[in-house]
Design an enzyme around this catalytic site. Structure first.
Site, PDB file in Angstrom:
ATOM      1  N   ASP A  33      70.190  77.239  17.238  1.00 15.71           N
ATOM      2  CA  ASP A  33      70.952  77.581  16.033  1.00 15.71           C
ATOM      3  C   ASP A  33      70.775  79.068  15.725  1.00 15.71           C
ATOM      4  O   ASP A  33      69.687  79.626  15.850  1.00 15.71           O
ATOM      5  CB  ASP A  33      70.470  76.727  14.844  1.00 15.71           C
ATOM      6  CG  ASP A  33      71.456  76.754  13.695  1.00 15.71           C
ATOM      7  OD1 ASP A  33      72.120  75.728  13.454  1.00 15.71           O
ATOM      8  OD2 ASP A  33      71.569  77.814  13.030  1.00 15.71           O
ATOM      9  N   ASN A  91      75.540  66.382   9.999  1.00 12.11           N
ATOM     10  CA  ASN A  91      76.306  66.410   8.749  1.00 12.11           C
ATOM     11  C   ASN A  91      77.744  66.004   9.030  1.00 12.11           C
ATOM     12  O   ASN A  91      78.353  66.472   9.998  1.00 12.11           O
ATOM     13  CB  ASN A  91      76.265  67.813   8.146  1.00 12.11           C
ATOM     14  CG  ASN A  91      74.881  68.178   7.646  1.00 12.11           C
ATOM     15  OD1 ASN A  91      74.249  67.386   6.959  1.00 12.11           O
ATOM     16  ND2 ASN A  91      74.405  69.352   8.005  1.00 12.11           N
ATOM     17  N   GLU A  99      79.601  72.471   8.061  1.00 11.30           N
ATOM     18  CA  GLU A  99      80.267  73.785   8.095  1.00 11.30           C
ATOM     19  C   GLU A  99      81.164  73.927   9.320  1.00 11.30           C
ATOM     20  O   GLU A  99      82.230  74.550   9.228  1.00 11.30           O
ATOM     21  CB  GLU A  99      79.218  74.905   8.128  1.00 11.30           C
ATOM     22  CG  GLU A  99      78.432  75.067   6.844  1.00 11.30           C
ATOM     23  CD  GLU A  99      77.253  76.015   7.015  1.00 11.30           C
ATOM     24  OE1 GLU A  99      77.164  76.704   8.050  1.00 11.30           O
ATOM     25  OE2 GLU A  99      76.406  76.038   6.107  1.00 11.30           O
ATOM     26  N   VAL A 100      80.703  73.425  10.449  1.00 13.57           N
ATOM     27  CA  VAL A 100      81.458  73.613  11.695  1.00 13.57           C
ATOM     28  C   VAL A 100      82.105  72.277  12.090  1.00 13.57           C
ATOM     29  O   VAL A 100      81.397  71.283  12.306  1.00 13.57           O
ATOM     30  CB  VAL A 100      80.547  74.119  12.828  1.00 13.57           C
ATOM     31  CG1 VAL A 100      81.345  74.304  14.112  1.00 13.57           C
ATOM     32  CG2 VAL A 100      79.869  75.426  12.430  1.00 13.57           C
ATOM     33  N   HIS A 104      78.074  68.057  15.900  1.00 16.20           N
ATOM     34  CA  HIS A 104      76.811  68.628  16.370  1.00 16.20           C
ATOM     35  C   HIS A 104      75.663  67.861  15.749  1.00 16.20           C
ATOM     36  O   HIS A 104      75.724  67.441  14.598  1.00 16.20           O
ATOM     37  CB  HIS A 104      76.697  70.126  16.056  1.00 16.20           C
ATOM     38  CG  HIS A 104      77.018  70.484  14.638  1.00 16.20           C
ATOM     39  ND1 HIS A 104      78.308  70.509  14.146  1.00 16.20           N
ATOM     40  CD2 HIS A 104      76.223  70.830  13.600  1.00 16.20           C
ATOM     41  CE1 HIS A 104      78.286  70.872  12.876  1.00 16.20           C
ATOM     42  NE2 HIS A 104      77.033  71.050  12.516  1.00 16.20           N
TER      43      HIS A 104
HETATM   44  P1  AMP Z   1      76.483  72.212   9.686  1.00 16.22           P
HETATM   45  O1  AMP Z   1      76.268  72.721   8.301  1.00 16.22           O
HETATM   46  O2  AMP Z   1      75.792  70.894   9.939  1.00 16.22           O
HETATM   47  O3  AMP Z   1      77.945  72.196  10.071  1.00 16.22           O
HETATM   48  O4  AMP Z   1      75.728  73.223  10.654  1.00 16.22           O
HETATM   49  C1  AMP Z   1      76.346  74.285  11.293  1.00 16.22           C
HETATM   50  C2  AMP Z   1      75.244  75.083  11.965  1.00 16.22           C
HETATM   51  O5  AMP Z   1      75.834  75.927  12.929  1.00 16.22           O
HETATM   52  C3  AMP Z   1      74.427  75.966  11.013  1.00 16.22           C
HETATM   53  O6  AMP Z   1      73.050  75.590  11.098  1.00 16.22           O
HETATM   54  C4  AMP Z   1      74.680  77.374  11.559  1.00 16.22           C
HETATM   55  O7  AMP Z   1      73.550  78.215  11.461  1.00 16.22           O
HETATM   56  C5  AMP Z   1      75.059  77.098  12.996  1.00 16.22           C
HETATM   57  N1  AMP Z   1      75.886  78.105  13.644  1.00 16.22           N
HETATM   58  C6  AMP Z   1      77.026  78.688  13.161  1.00 16.22           C
HETATM   59  N2  AMP Z   1      77.519  79.559  14.055  1.00 16.22           N
HETATM   60  C7  AMP Z   1      76.685  79.535  15.128  1.00 16.22           C
HETATM   61  C8  AMP Z   1      76.639  80.208  16.378  1.00 16.22           C
HETATM   62  N3  AMP Z   1      77.588  81.120  16.726  1.00 16.22           N
HETATM   63  N4  AMP Z   1      75.633  79.936  17.238  1.00 16.22           N
HETATM   64  C9  AMP Z   1      74.679  79.043  16.909  1.00 16.22           C
HETATM   65  N5  AMP Z   1      74.654  78.360  15.749  1.00 16.22           N
HETATM   66  C10 AMP Z   1      75.633  78.618  14.866  1.00 16.22           C
END
Ligand code: AMP
Length: 121
Positions: A33, A91, A99-100, A104
């Site tokens: 991460d 999540n 967020e993404v 994951h």
């Molecule tokens: P979530 O809130 O469960 O969607 O987690 C998204 C995670 O993706 C967060 O912990 C971010 O720090 C991580 N993240 C976002 N962009 C990147 C990236 N380019 N490389 C690695 N981790 C990332």
């Protein structure tokens, strides 16, 4: 929610954005991460286009599901975090703060991780 092919993890899978890779298999990619919340904070993602665990569990083929789950276990073993313990978290959607929008699983380890959820109601 339909899958957005421009999300950051799709870009990592296409090699458009770098990552610190831990493990790659036919079905999954594991990488550190970018903003670690624990001494070990690794993400494992399926290679297929799935928005979340909900989407994956409903639509993925059996071999994708098996391949992804095996990759999560293999990642934990390769990081050496099984003996002391670790936490898996995924999540899904707004209330969980996803967020993404590409499935994951977070792997957290390296210290006592405290209570499962914050006490805030
Ligand atoms: P979530 O809130 O469960 O969607 O987690 C998204 C995670 O993706 C967060 O912990 C971010 O720090 C991580 N993240 C976002 N962009 C990147 C990236 N380019 N490389 C690695 N981790 C990332």
């Amino acid at each position: 929610m339909s899958y957005d092919p421009n999300n950051v993890f799709a870009k990592i899978l296409r090699g458009e954005i770098p990552c610190k890779k831990v493990l790659e298999t036919e079905y999954a990619l594991a990488f550190h991460d970018i903003n670690p919340q624990a001494p070990v904070h690794v993400l494992v993602i399926p290679k297929g286009a799935y928005v979340s665990f909900d989407d994956f569990s409903a639509r993925a083929a059996p071999e994708e599901i098996t391949g992804f789950i095996r990759a999560v276990g293999e990642t934990a073993r390769s990081l050496g975090i099984v003996a002391d313990g670790f936490r898996l978290l995924s999540n899904v959607g707004a209330n969980a703060g996803q967020e993404v929008p590409h499935l994951h699983v977070h792997l957290f380890a390296g210290r006592n991780l405290g209570p499962m959820l914050s006490k805030n109601r």
